[in-house]
Design a protein around this motif. Sequence first.
Motif, PDB file in Angstrom:
ATOM      1  N   TYR A   1       0.822  -1.214   0.000  1.00  0.00           N
ATOM      2  CA  TYR A   1       0.000   0.000   0.000  1.00  0.00           C
ATOM      3  C   TYR A   1       0.853   1.260   0.000  1.00  0.00           C
ATOM      4  CZ  TYR A   1      -3.731  -3.212   1.503  1.00  0.00           C
ATOM      5  OH  TYR A   1      -4.624  -4.248   1.605  1.00  0.00           O
ATOM      6  N   ILE A   2       2.034   1.208   0.628  1.00  0.00           N
ATOM      7  CA  ILE A   2       2.915   2.369   0.705  1.00  0.00           C
ATOM      8  C   ILE A   2       4.329   1.964   0.303  1.00  0.00           C
ATOM      9  CG2 ILE A   2       1.531   3.417   2.535  1.00  0.00           C
ATOM     10  CD1 ILE A   2       3.808   2.765   4.503  1.00  0.00           C
ATOM     11  N   ILE A   3       5.125   2.959  -0.035  1.00  0.00           N
ATOM     12  CA  ILE A   3       6.528   2.728  -0.377  1.00  0.00           C
ATOM     13  C   ILE A   3       7.406   2.901   0.859  1.00  0.00           C
ATOM     14  CG2 ILE A   3       8.499   3.616  -1.673  1.00  0.00           C
ATOM     15  CD1 ILE A   3       6.528   4.484  -3.848  1.00  0.00           C
ATOM     16  N   SER A   4       7.155   3.981   1.618  1.00  0.00           N
ATOM     17  CA  SER A   4       7.992   4.265   2.785  1.00  0.00           C
ATOM     18  C   SER A   4       7.246   5.176   3.755  1.00  0.00           C
ATOM     19  CB  SER A   4       9.304   4.925   2.355  1.00  0.00           C
ATOM     20  OG  SER A   4       9.055   6.213   1.812  1.00  0.00           O
ATOM     21  N   TYR A   5       7.856   5.347   4.924  1.00  0.00           N
ATOM     22  CA  TYR A   5       7.310   6.243   5.946  1.00  0.00           C
ATOM     23  C   TYR A   5       8.466   6.762   6.781  1.00  0.00           C
ATOM     24  CZ  TYR A   5       8.046   2.280   9.040  1.00  0.00           C
ATOM     25  OH  TYR A   5       8.624   1.258   9.747  1.00  0.00           O
ATOM     26  N   LYS A   6       8.254   7.917   7.396  1.00  0.00           N
ATOM     27  CA  LYS A   6       9.280   8.459   8.289  1.00  0.00           C
ATOM     28  C   LYS A   6       8.669   9.449   9.249  1.00  0.00           C
ATOM     29  CE  LYS A   6      11.491  10.170   4.675  1.00  0.00           C
ATOM     30  NZ  LYS A   6      12.502  10.768   3.817  1.00  0.00           N
ATOM     31  N   VAL A   7       9.392   9.667  10.336  1.00  0.00           N
ATOM     32  CA  VAL A   7       9.020  10.647  11.343  1.00  0.00           C
ATOM     33  C   VAL A   7      10.099  11.727  11.329  1.00  0.00           C
ATOM     34  CG1 VAL A   7       8.628  11.050  13.804  1.00  0.00           C
ATOM     35  CG2 VAL A   7       7.918   8.876  12.755  1.00  0.00           C
ATOM     36  N   VAL A   8       9.672  12.980  11.229  1.00  0.00           N
ATOM     37  CA  VAL A   8      10.610  14.098  11.220  1.00  0.00           C
ATOM     38  C   VAL A   8      10.235  15.032  12.363  1.00  0.00           C
ATOM     39  CG1 VAL A   8      11.508  16.051   9.889  1.00  0.00           C
ATOM     40  CG2 VAL A   8      10.826  13.946   8.704  1.00  0.00           C
ATOM     41  N   THR A   9      11.198  15.330  13.219  1.00  0.00           N
ATOM     42  CA  THR A   9      10.930  16.293  14.290  1.00  0.00           C
ATOM     43  C   THR A   9      11.521  17.641  13.894  1.00  0.00           C
ATOM     44  OG1 THR A   9      11.097  16.707  16.664  1.00  0.00           O
ATOM     45  CG2 THR A   9      13.002  15.707  15.626  1.00  0.00           C
ATOM     46  N   VAL A  10      10.824  18.692  14.259  1.00  0.00           N
ATOM     47  CA  VAL A  10      11.253  20.053  13.926  1.00  0.00           C
ATOM     48  C   VAL A  10      11.125  20.937  15.156  1.00  0.00           C
ATOM     49  CG1 VAL A  10      10.621  19.875  11.484  1.00  0.00           C
ATOM     50  CG2 VAL A  10       8.942  20.696  13.125  1.00  0.00           C
ATOM     51  N   GLU A  11      11.819  22.044  15.113  1.00  0.00           N
ATOM     52  CA  GLU A  11      11.702  23.021  16.184  1.00  0.00           C
ATOM     53  C   GLU A  11      10.523  23.938  15.868  1.00  0.00           C
ATOM     54  OE1 GLU A  11      14.315  26.624  18.176  1.00  0.00           O
ATOM     55  OE2 GLU A  11      15.265  25.249  16.779  1.00  0.00           O
ATOM     56  N   PRO A  12       9.480  23.891  16.700  1.00  0.00           N
ATOM     57  CA  PRO A  12       8.319  24.748  16.422  1.00  0.00           C
ATOM     58  C   PRO A  12       8.667  26.218  16.626  1.00  0.00           C
ATOM     59  CG  PRO A  12       8.001  23.493  18.449  1.00  0.00           C
ATOM     60  CD  PRO A  12       9.297  23.064  17.880  1.00  0.00           C
ATOM     61  N   ARG A  13       8.106  27.078  15.796  1.00  0.00           N
ATOM     62  CA  ARG A  13       8.344  28.513  15.900  1.00  0.00           C
ATOM     63  C   ARG A  13       7.391  29.187  16.873  1.00  0.00           C
ATOM     64  NH1 ARG A  13       7.924  28.583   9.621  1.00  0.00           N
ATOM     65  NH2 ARG A  13       5.928  28.013  10.439  1.00  0.00           N
ATOM     66  N   SER A  14       6.244  28.539  17.101  1.00  0.00           N
ATOM     67  CA  SER A  14       5.262  29.101  18.032  1.00  0.00           C
ATOM     68  C   SER A  14       4.504  27.945  18.689  1.00  0.00           C
ATOM     69  CB  SER A  14       4.280  30.026  17.298  1.00  0.00           C
ATOM     70  OG  SER A  14       3.372  29.271  16.522  1.00  0.00           O
ATOM     71  N   ALA A  15       3.631  28.271  19.611  1.00  0.00           N
ATOM     72  CA  ALA A  15       2.862  27.248  20.331  1.00  0.00           C
ATOM     73  C   ALA A  15       1.904  26.489  19.420  1.00  0.00           C
ATOM     74  CB  ALA A  15       2.087  27.900  21.470  1.00  0.00           C
TER      75      ALA A  15
ATOM     76  N   ASP B   1       2.639  25.635  16.174  1.00  0.00           N
ATOM     77  CA  ASP B   1       3.364  24.980  15.091  1.00  0.00           C
ATOM     78  C   ASP B   1       3.616  23.517  15.425  1.00  0.00           C
ATOM     79  OD1 ASP B   1       3.526  27.177  13.442  1.00  0.00           O
ATOM     80  OD2 ASP B   1       5.516  27.768  14.123  1.00  0.00           O
ATOM     81  N   PRO B   2       3.735  22.673  14.414  1.00  0.00           N
ATOM     82  CA  PRO B   2       4.018  21.257  14.672  1.00  0.00           C
ATOM     83  C   PRO B   2       5.431  21.055  15.220  1.00  0.00           C
ATOM     84  CG  PRO B   2       4.075  21.716  12.321  1.00  0.00           C
ATOM     85  CD  PRO B   2       3.610  22.969  12.992  1.00  0.00           C
ATOM     86  N   ASP B   3       5.591  19.969  15.970  1.00  0.00           N
ATOM     87  CA  ASP B   3       6.934  19.563  16.369  1.00  0.00           C
ATOM     88  C   ASP B   3       7.295  18.215  15.755  1.00  0.00           C
ATOM     89  OD1 ASP B   3       5.147  18.212  18.038  1.00  0.00           O
ATOM     90  OD2 ASP B   3       6.388  18.388  19.821  1.00  0.00           O
ATOM     91  N   ILE B   4       6.326  17.590  15.083  1.00  0.00           N
ATOM     92  CA  ILE B   4       6.552  16.325  14.388  1.00  0.00           C
ATOM     93  C   ILE B   4       5.795  16.350  13.059  1.00  0.00           C
ATOM     94  CG2 ILE B   4       6.099  13.825  14.417  1.00  0.00           C
ATOM     95  CD1 ILE B   4       6.327  13.909  17.451  1.00  0.00           C
ATOM     96  N   TYR B   5       6.455  15.822  12.039  1.00  0.00           N
ATOM     97  CA  TYR B   5       5.791  15.558  10.765  1.00  0.00           C
ATOM     98  C   TYR B   5       5.837  14.057  10.518  1.00  0.00           C
ATOM     99  CZ  TYR B   5       5.862  20.516   9.530  1.00  0.00           C
ATOM    100  OH  TYR B   5       5.660  21.875   9.507  1.00  0.00           O
ATOM    101  N   LEU B   6       4.705  13.484  10.140  1.00  0.00           N
ATOM    102  CA  LEU B   6       4.635  12.077   9.745  1.00  0.00           C
ATOM    103  C   LEU B   6       4.523  12.053   8.224  1.00  0.00           C
ATOM    104  CD1 LEU B   6       2.059  10.812  12.408  1.00  0.00           C
ATOM    105  CD2 LEU B   6       4.565  10.861  12.553  1.00  0.00           C
ATOM    106  N   VAL B   7       5.487  11.410   7.576  1.00  0.00           N
ATOM    107  CA  VAL B   7       5.583  11.433   6.120  1.00  0.00           C
ATOM    108  C   VAL B   7       5.391  10.015   5.584  1.00  0.00           C
ATOM    109  CG1 VAL B   7       7.042  12.059   4.159  1.00  0.00           C
ATOM    110  CG2 VAL B   7       7.251  13.327   6.321  1.00  0.00           C
ATOM    111  N   ILE B   8       4.395   9.849   4.726  1.00  0.00           N
ATOM    112  CA  ILE B   8       4.114   8.549   4.115  1.00  0.00           C
ATOM    113  C   ILE B   8       4.170   8.716   2.599  1.00  0.00           C
ATOM    114  CG2 ILE B   8       2.454   6.672   3.859  1.00  0.00           C
ATOM    115  CD1 ILE B   8       1.333   7.489   6.621  1.00  0.00           C
ATOM    116  N   THR B   9       4.902   7.826   1.932  1.00  0.00           N
ATOM    117  CA  THR B   9       5.080   7.907   0.487  1.00  0.00           C
ATOM    118  C   THR B   9       4.352   6.749  -0.191  1.00  0.00           C
ATOM    119  OG1 THR B   9       7.249   8.915   0.829  1.00  0.00           O
ATOM    120  CG2 THR B   9       6.788   8.065  -1.374  1.00  0.00           C
ATOM    121  N   TYR B  10       3.558   7.104  -1.207  1.00  0.00           N
ATOM    122  CA  TYR B  10       2.799   6.147  -2.003  1.00  0.00           C
ATOM    123  C   TYR B  10       3.373   6.114  -3.416  1.00  0.00           C
ATOM    124  CZ  TYR B  10      -0.582   6.893   1.743  1.00  0.00           C
ATOM    125  OH  TYR B  10      -1.191   6.993   2.968  1.00  0.00           O
ATOM    126  N   LYS B  11       3.171   5.009  -4.120  1.00  0.00           N
ATOM    127  CA  LYS B  11       3.708   4.876  -5.471  1.00  0.00           C
ATOM    128  C   LYS B  11       3.128   5.943  -6.398  1.00  0.00           C
ATOM    129  CE  LYS B  11       4.225   1.724  -9.327  1.00  0.00           C
ATOM    130  NZ  LYS B  11       3.976   0.399  -9.862  1.00  0.00           N
TER     131      LYS B  11
END
Length: 148
Positions: free
Chosen positions: A71-85, A87-97
Amino acid sequence: MSIKHHYIAYAAFVGLAFTSVAAVADDHAFTEGSVVNVAAIRTDYGKFDDYMKYLDTTWKAEQEAAKKAGYIISYKVVTVEPRSADDPDIYLVITYKNWAALDGATAKGDAIAKQVEGSLSASNQGATDRGKMRRVLGSWTGQELDLK
């Protein structure tokens, strides 16, 4: 003009139309690549490690099952420094064909949830529990364009 000439003229027109469409497609400086979905998550204060534990267990098991099922090719978790209260601190990335891989996503997701969590009600309860750890700020889906 005879009927034979009409057919020849029509065939020439159709042939020219199809070759010009192919020529236009070749003019792009890119080819369409995979499709990516990115979810923006903000963990609640003091809940980052709890949420990461969920990602490392249930979420990862679901992604691995989806990958194994094709169903998917790959997935990953990316953490970032939020700029404000807000803003996200995590992005969940899922790649499909491709976009077609998203067809029947609800049924595919339900099957994976049953496989990993045992039932849809257990999966729904898990979603309720995660709501105490994080907020989903939104998501977007886009297609990679591979430059030639």
